[in-house]
Design a protein around this motif. Structure first.
Motif, PDB file in Angstrom:
ATOM      1  N   UNK A 173      -9.480   2.527  -4.077  1.00 16.86           N
ATOM      2  CA  UNK A 173      -9.072   3.515  -3.092  1.00 16.86           C
ATOM      3  C   UNK A 173      -7.557   3.575  -2.944  1.00 16.86           C
ATOM      4  N   UNK A 174      -7.038   4.786  -2.804  1.00 14.91           N
ATOM      5  CA  UNK A 174      -5.629   4.964  -2.442  1.00 14.91           C
ATOM      6  C   UNK A 174      -5.544   5.003  -0.923  1.00 14.91           C
ATOM      7  N   UNK A 175      -4.614   4.257  -0.356  1.00 15.13           N
ATOM      8  CA  UNK A 175      -4.409   4.360   1.095  1.00 15.13           C
ATOM      9  C   UNK A 175      -3.411   5.473   1.412  1.00 15.13           C
ATOM     10  N   UNK A 176      -2.489   5.713   0.478  1.00 15.80           N
ATOM     11  CA  UNK A 176      -1.645   6.907   0.556  1.00 15.80           C
ATOM     12  C   UNK A 176      -1.732   7.622  -0.794  1.00 15.80           C
ATOM     13  N   UNK A 177      -1.804   8.932  -0.760  1.00 17.02           N
ATOM     14  CA  UNK A 177      -1.909   9.688  -2.023  1.00 17.02           C
ATOM     15  C   UNK A 177      -0.569   9.680  -2.749  1.00 17.02           C
ATOM     16  N   UNK A 178       0.495   9.762  -1.944  1.00 16.34           N
ATOM     17  CA  UNK A 178       1.848   9.734  -2.498  1.00 16.34           C
ATOM     18  C   UNK A 178       2.477   8.394  -2.134  1.00 16.34           C
ATOM     19  N   UNK A 179       2.885   7.552  -3.044  1.00 15.45           N
ATOM     20  CA  UNK A 179       3.092   7.758  -4.472  1.00 15.45           C
ATOM     21  C   UNK A 179       1.925   7.315  -5.358  1.00 15.45           C
ATOM     22  N   UNK A 180       0.791   6.910  -4.758  1.00 21.12           N
ATOM     23  CA  UNK A 180      -0.256   6.297  -5.566  1.00 21.12           C
ATOM     24  C   UNK A 180      -0.674   7.174  -6.765  1.00 21.12           C
ATOM     25  N   UNK A 238       0.098  15.506 -11.884  1.00 22.80           N
ATOM     26  CA  UNK A 238       0.035  14.380 -10.954  1.00 22.80           C
ATOM     27  C   UNK A 238       1.145  14.437  -9.893  1.00 22.80           C
ATOM     28  N   UNK A 239       2.154  15.258 -10.142  1.00 23.26           N
ATOM     29  CA  UNK A 239       3.227  15.401  -9.153  1.00 23.26           C
ATOM     30  C   UNK A 239       2.825  16.309  -7.976  1.00 23.26           C
ATOM     31  N   UNK A 240       1.749  17.076  -8.173  1.00 26.85           N
ATOM     32  CA  UNK A 240       1.371  18.065  -7.152  1.00 26.85           C
ATOM     33  C   UNK A 240       0.542  17.442  -6.033  1.00 26.85           C
ATOM     34  N   UNK A 241       1.063  16.372  -5.455  1.00 26.40           N
ATOM     35  CA  UNK A 241       0.285  15.668  -4.437  1.00 26.40           C
ATOM     36  C   UNK A 241       0.049  16.541  -3.207  1.00 26.40           C
ATOM     37  N   UNK A 242       1.003  17.446  -2.925  1.00 24.52           N
ATOM     38  CA  UNK A 242       0.841  18.293  -1.747  1.00 24.52           C
ATOM     39  C   UNK A 242      -0.436  19.134  -1.840  1.00 24.52           C
ATOM     40  N   UNK A 243      -0.727  19.607  -3.027  1.00 26.75           N
ATOM     41  CA  UNK A 243      -1.936  20.427  -3.196  1.00 26.75           C
ATOM     42  C   UNK A 243      -3.193  19.580  -2.968  1.00 26.75           C
ATOM     43  N   UNK A 279       0.833  -1.216   0.000  1.00 26.87           N
ATOM     44  CA  UNK A 279       0.000   0.000   0.000  1.00 26.87           C
ATOM     45  C   UNK A 279       0.864   1.260   0.000  1.00 26.87           C
ATOM     46  N   UNK A 280       1.986   1.192   0.723  1.00 24.56           N
ATOM     47  CA  UNK A 280       2.878   2.357   0.722  1.00 24.56           C
ATOM     48  C   UNK A 280       3.468   2.603  -0.662  1.00 24.56           C
ATOM     49  N   UNK A 281       3.595   1.534  -1.428  1.00 18.82           N
ATOM     50  CA  UNK A 281       4.146   1.670  -2.778  1.00 18.82           C
ATOM     51  C   UNK A 281       3.091   2.100  -3.793  1.00 18.82           C
ATOM     52  N   UNK A 282       1.849   2.230  -3.333  1.00 19.15           N
ATOM     53  CA  UNK A 282       0.830   2.753  -4.251  1.00 19.15           C
ATOM     54  C   UNK A 282      -0.213   1.760  -4.707  1.00 19.15           C
ATOM     55  N   UNK A 283      -0.249   0.574  -4.127  1.00 20.78           N
ATOM     56  CA  UNK A 283      -1.313  -0.363  -4.502  1.00 20.78           C
ATOM     57  C   UNK A 283      -2.653   0.189  -4.067  1.00 20.78           C
TER      58      UNK A 283
END
Lengths: 391, 391
Positions: free
Chosen positions: B71-78, B217-222, A385-389
């Motif tokens: 669903x993304x569990x983390x936005x970065x790097x997803x 897509x790189x602007x995850x902070x925003x 999940x941390x890798x983006x799954x």
């Protein structure tokens, strides 16, 4: 194995077909400890409890499994409904269940699942006066192995500290003890009454679980007070018994333990299973209700539950993100290198994956080992999940 | 039904055997809405989404199911891994998914599961300019029905308050709205690009979900900042889309929503399912990690999670102990008594058990009804444990 089927069938009073079926479906498996071969039941099959052991020796010795103890979610009215008149309250210890038996002139310690554990077997020889089993080979001593320094449930109990090494720089203590809670006929699973158990164990000076009182079953308030006290001392809970063991014991646990369990469940997020955590949360709900908590107590409970969930889970994610392996660590002491190796071999046999984190021989020959039990799903899923799954 | 099998098979490009099997296993079921007969897919079968509807009319009109959004569990790097170059961020609303279609000169509102809902269908006629469907009968408008006053997901949104009654003593507002988020070919499930969707919906003045920005897509902070803002406003979350809908949308939700969900899950302790609650807890873990929370923020999160679990659970137990029925209440407004009865009939057809808690006719003829959805397991299990059943 087929040649044993009819013998096992007769010995356990189970139809041959049932045994064949259990073998095919891997509910029965064949194990070995030194020169002893034995079969174990990995699930309850008809009247045969999970963890039952049958030795493939001349006598076909049987050690029945320790049955599951059911749980009260509320003490009142459960205690009043369930018991006959009196209730013995004993402390429930937070360790692992062991049955100690005497088979072919040898003392053996069997885990809940039915394995003869070499670590536990050796420790039992030091912790118990085994004359009791030599004099009464038909019984099994059922007890809880507790303390920091065991490979299964590591929890500190101040009363079982033993000094095992000392030099000018350091004192090393092993924190490990065994307290017996039931003495049973190992083939029939019939228990001694509480009084008879105490008398027998005292005769041989065998440590047993602390009796916390005998009450009329209507005195639930007194039992509740015991729970509150145990909770404040960071202890696990209680087991309630009929004095003559006419009905099965039941158990009840403290808020402290539920939170400890949640912490463990959320540290090993994807391994320990959601039923484990759900049940702890449910217990908390009923306990708060039964103890009639006001606004502040309820808030305190909510806060400690929230922290028990969030802190270890976030910590695990952080550790994985830093490339750390998620393990549960156990510090163990062995008499010799040989014993250490024997135990590692055993872990591989029971398919527990582990890493050796520390290993040293003390000046007195004792081996100190730290093993890390690996939680593979937690590691893999968190990483993925941390890798983006996507979920 | 057999006479339709070959036709359905041809129409959906599914082998007859698959359809027969799906019927036998009750994955396909036959429904009726007024004079319209239709079949629905209750699970995804091959390429046919769950919730797909096929009308048993001359044209055998098809309305494809709305696919699950991952669903993304983390936005970065997803986000960086998943999208091509740009990402459209839209608000995710907390209501229920509706597909609005035009079949045989009639506007129909279909729920996620594939049912034509009479309540929703009637509301849609008032909330939307349905000329868009008359001019483009090949499309479905996919949107979220939100607000307090609906029978499925009751959550207040200030922007959808409508005055529906007023006299000298009282003003009654209905809180209900529909926001479209996708316009799709209803047979092929192919979506319009975000720009084309907006142009078409604006032409007919149809409300659609708020666009919150288009980013590289790189602007995850925003994007993270948007999530924080939505959280502070008590909103559900975001859906991320490729501008041309070249990849499927993905979603991400706020802490606020996770806690709301937990409250609901633990109020209806034994009905909502432990996977529901486990997933919310996991989302919180990753969110805390990703937003790099310090000690205080983490503590605040833990406290709100703990409260979301414990408070509603204990409240449910207390209510059951007082003999109260655990229900989820919905206040609904109907144009007429007839519409009310039609909806009650629908609830029975879809096997939702409910009680009518309040029912009145306002002076302008509008019917105000409060129904309580019954959670049977929660009621029965809580009661049973309170009565002394063992776990």
């Amino acid at each position: 194995m087929d040649i044993y089927i009819s013998k096992v069938s007769e010995r356990l009073n189970l139809e041959k077909e049932v045994i064949k079926n259990a073998i095919d479906r891997k509910v029965i498996s064949l194990c070995k400890y030194k020169n002893k071969r034995y079969i174990i039941f990995k699930k309850k099959v008809r009247h045969i409890e999970r963890g039952t052991v049958l030795f493939l020796n001349k006598e076909m010795d049987v050690v029945m499994g320790y049955p599951k103890i059911r749980r009260a979610l509320v003490l009142d009215p459960t205690v009043k409904k369930y018991f006959i008149d009196k209730v013995v309250v004993e402390e429930k210890l937070n360790g692992y269940n062991v049955r100690v038996v005497y088979i072919e002139d040898e003392v053996l310690a069997i885990t809940r699942g039915g394995r003869i554990c070499p670590f536990t077997t050796k420790k039992v020889l030091k912790l118990l006066n085994t004359d009791i089993l030599k004099d009464h080979p038909e019984v099994m001593l059922c007890g809880e192995m507790i303390g920091l320094n065991n490979p299964y449930v590591s929890h500190y109990y101040p009363e079982v500290d033993m000094k095992i090494y000392e030099d000018e720089n350091v004192v090393i203590k092993e924190n490990l003890g065994l307290y017996i809670f039931d003495v049973k006929d190992r083939e029939k699973n019939t228990p001694l009454s509480v009084e008879d158990r105490n008398r027998l164990l005292e005769e041989y000076n065998v440590p047993y679980v602390k009796p916390l009182g005998v009450f009329k079953k209507e005195d639930v308030e007194e039992i509740k007070n015991i729970v509150l006290k145990l909770n404040s001392e960071g202890r696990e809970g209680i087991v309630l018994k009929d004095p003559n063991m006419m009905v099965d014991p039941i158990k009840y646990t403290t808020h402290y333990t539920h939170c400890q369990d949640l912490s463990v469940a959320f540290r090993y997020t994807f391994d320990l299973g959601i039923h484990f955590m759900f049940s702890r949360l449910i217990r908390e709900g009923y306990q708060s209700y039964e103890f009639n908590e006001g606004k502040e107590e309820l808030e305190r409970r909510a806060v400690s539950i929230g922290k028990s969930i969030v802190y270890p889970m976030v910590e695990s994610i952080r550790e994985v993100s830093r490339g750390k392996l998620i393990t549960e660590d156990f510090e163990l002491y062995f008499e010799s290198e040989e014993d250490t190796e024997e135990f590692f071999k055993y872990l591989r046999e029971v398919h527990i994956s582990y890493v050796v984190k520390e290993r040293e021989v003390l000046k007195n020959g004792i081996c100190r080992v730290v093993i890390g039990k690996v939680y593979p799903s937690t590691k893999d899923k968190i990483k993925s999940y941390l890798d983006g799954s996507l979920w």
